[in-house]
Design an enzyme around this catalytic site. Structure first.
Site, PDB file in Angstrom:
ATOM      1  N   TYR A  94      -6.318  16.687  -4.425  1.00  8.72           N
ATOM      2  CA  TYR A  94      -7.134  16.842  -3.226  1.00  8.72           C
ATOM      3  C   TYR A  94      -8.043  18.062  -3.324  1.00  8.72           C
ATOM      4  CZ  TYR A  94      -5.119  13.058  -0.494  1.00  8.72           C
ATOM      5  OH  TYR A  94      -4.765  11.813  -0.023  1.00  8.72           O
ATOM      6  N   GLU A 136       1.467  10.374   2.400  1.00 12.46           N
ATOM      7  CA  GLU A 136       1.756   9.946   1.029  1.00 12.46           C
ATOM      8  C   GLU A 136       3.109  10.455   0.541  1.00 12.46           C
ATOM      9  OE1 GLU A 136      -1.791  11.150  -1.073  1.00 12.46           O
ATOM     10  OE2 GLU A 136      -3.016   9.923   0.285  1.00 12.46           O
TER      11      GLU A 136
END
Length: 401
Positions: A94, A136
């Site tokens: 990310y 997630e």
């Protein structure tokens, strides 16, 4: 985020509506040039057609529009999180995406990208990343905790390869370690990853599991994508059809996906599929039949003709085992003797109007325009949108209301 930052993010909505795809296309080019290792993660065909940048642009736009209450995007977040887990996306990635996204906003907007605006988008991105990483993490934990479950990639052997039609072939995948495979919800998919010599990278692809849960193997049924002027031939689908043979080993990620059959309901269920869109429904149909549930089923499927009609005999066989099931097939052109449940032309729900009942659950799978056509028809018939479930193969870019 401060209120001022939220206002700055909201202020970019008109720009995103007009130039969002250009921005995300620039972003992907920038990121994959500077971090070429990520080419092993992203579908090259979706980059080529623009489907992936379009999907990202729509996601960024939706997030900007709902920056005050991102919780309303829970459905979209869950769908994207499932896709990320299927690709083994990890939290540290990310930071890479965020760096290139903020740089792209700055470089594309130029002088309009003030320091305050970039800081606002940094706060917005970090907020979204935190949400995604949390969702997630739960999905990863749940996958590992299952009997036969795992995380990341696991080697599977192709024990059986079976032609279902002229262009769809099934692959029966068993774990190389001899262990069990995790159960899944009918309708979910697995990801397979193959090395593509032409691209010199690994390429992952998601394929619906086309069998009922059994604890021993997964079956995927793959259409050979021959390519068109708009879209190149499928690298992975053609490798599977042409190169992968029984006994070969491929990498597989755990089951994922939120387009699933509610296994607790007893309401009538209507499956509406186009082409290879019937694959998740094979899993659902096998499960309902094998579980002995008396849930009424209507099967509506469309394809070009008899030669490309996959699972035709299997669906008929399952129908004979079920207490209440009707089948309706649509061919572009009838090329066999006409039967009562065969129609010429594209799928037309008006021709099977008796199958549209108010208390049914509807599952639609196929191309985006196919889904929208039948979603809109069902809504006009008074069907509650909450009872209409759909799955668009590829990056999710379809919005229906």
């Amino acid at each position: 985020m401060t209120n001022e930052q939220k206002e700055l993010v909201r202020g970019t909505v008109p720009v995103l509506k007009e130039h969002g795809v250009a921005l995300t296309t620039y972003f992907y080019n920038r990121m994959l040039t500077q971090n070429p290792e990520l080419k092993n993660v992203f579908n090259s065909a979706n980059q080529h057609t623009g489907a992936q940048p379009t999907a990202l642009a729509m996601s960024v736009l939706a997030y900007a529009e709902h920056i005050d209450n991102p919780a309303v995007l829970g459905y979209a977040v869950n769908k994207i999180a499932n896709k990320h887990v299927s690709l083994d996306i990890r939290p540290e990635q990310y930071a890479i995406v965020g760096k290139h996204l903020l740089a792209s906003i700055s470089e594309v907007l130029g002088e309009a990208a003030s320091a305050e605006l970039i800081d606002a988008w940094a706060a917005a991105y970090n907020q979204l990343a935190k949400i995604m990483i949390g969702v997630e993490a739960d999905l990863y934990s749940g996958s590992v905790a299952k009997e036969g479950g795992w995380s990341s990639w696991r080697p599977f052997v192709v024990q059986r390869k079976e032609h279902e039609s002229e262009e769809i072939t099934s692959f029966y995948l068993y774990p190389c370690d001899g262990g069990k495979v995790a159960d899944f919800l009918p309708g979910q998919y697995i990801t397979v990853r193959l090395y593509v010599p032409e691209l010199k990278v690994l390429q992952p692809r998601q394929y619906s599991i086309s069998c009922a849960p059994n604890g021993e193997y997964y079956r995927i049924s793959v259409k050979r994508e021959r390519g068109t002027e708009e879209r190149p031939a499928g690298f992975v689908s053609n490798l599977l059809h042409n190169k992968i043979q029984e006994g070969d080993v491929i990498e597989v990620a755990p089951p994922a996906g939120d387009f699933t059959l509610d296994m607790d309901k007893n309401t009538p269920v209507v499956f509406i599929s186009g082409g290879v869109g019937l694959t998740p429904f094979m899993s659902m149909l096998e499960y309902v039949t094998q579980s002995g549930k008396s849930r009424p089923i209507t099967w509506i499927h469309g394809c070009r003709g008899y030669a490309v009609h996959a699972f035709k005999n299997r669906v008929t066989e399952l129908s004979s085992q079920h207490t209440s099931m009707s089948i309706h097939n649509f061919y572009d052109k009838l090329d066999q003797e006409t039967q009562d449940n065969y129609y010429e032309g594209y799928v037309d729900l008006e021709k099977v109007k008796d199958a549209i009942v108010p208390n049914a659950d509807y599952y639609i799978c196929g191309p985006g325009l196919f889904i929208k056509k039948h979603f809109d028809y069902l809504r006009l018939q008074g069907v509650n949108p909450q009872a209409i479930h759909f799955e668009e193969f590829g990056p999710a870019i379809l919005v229906v209301e």
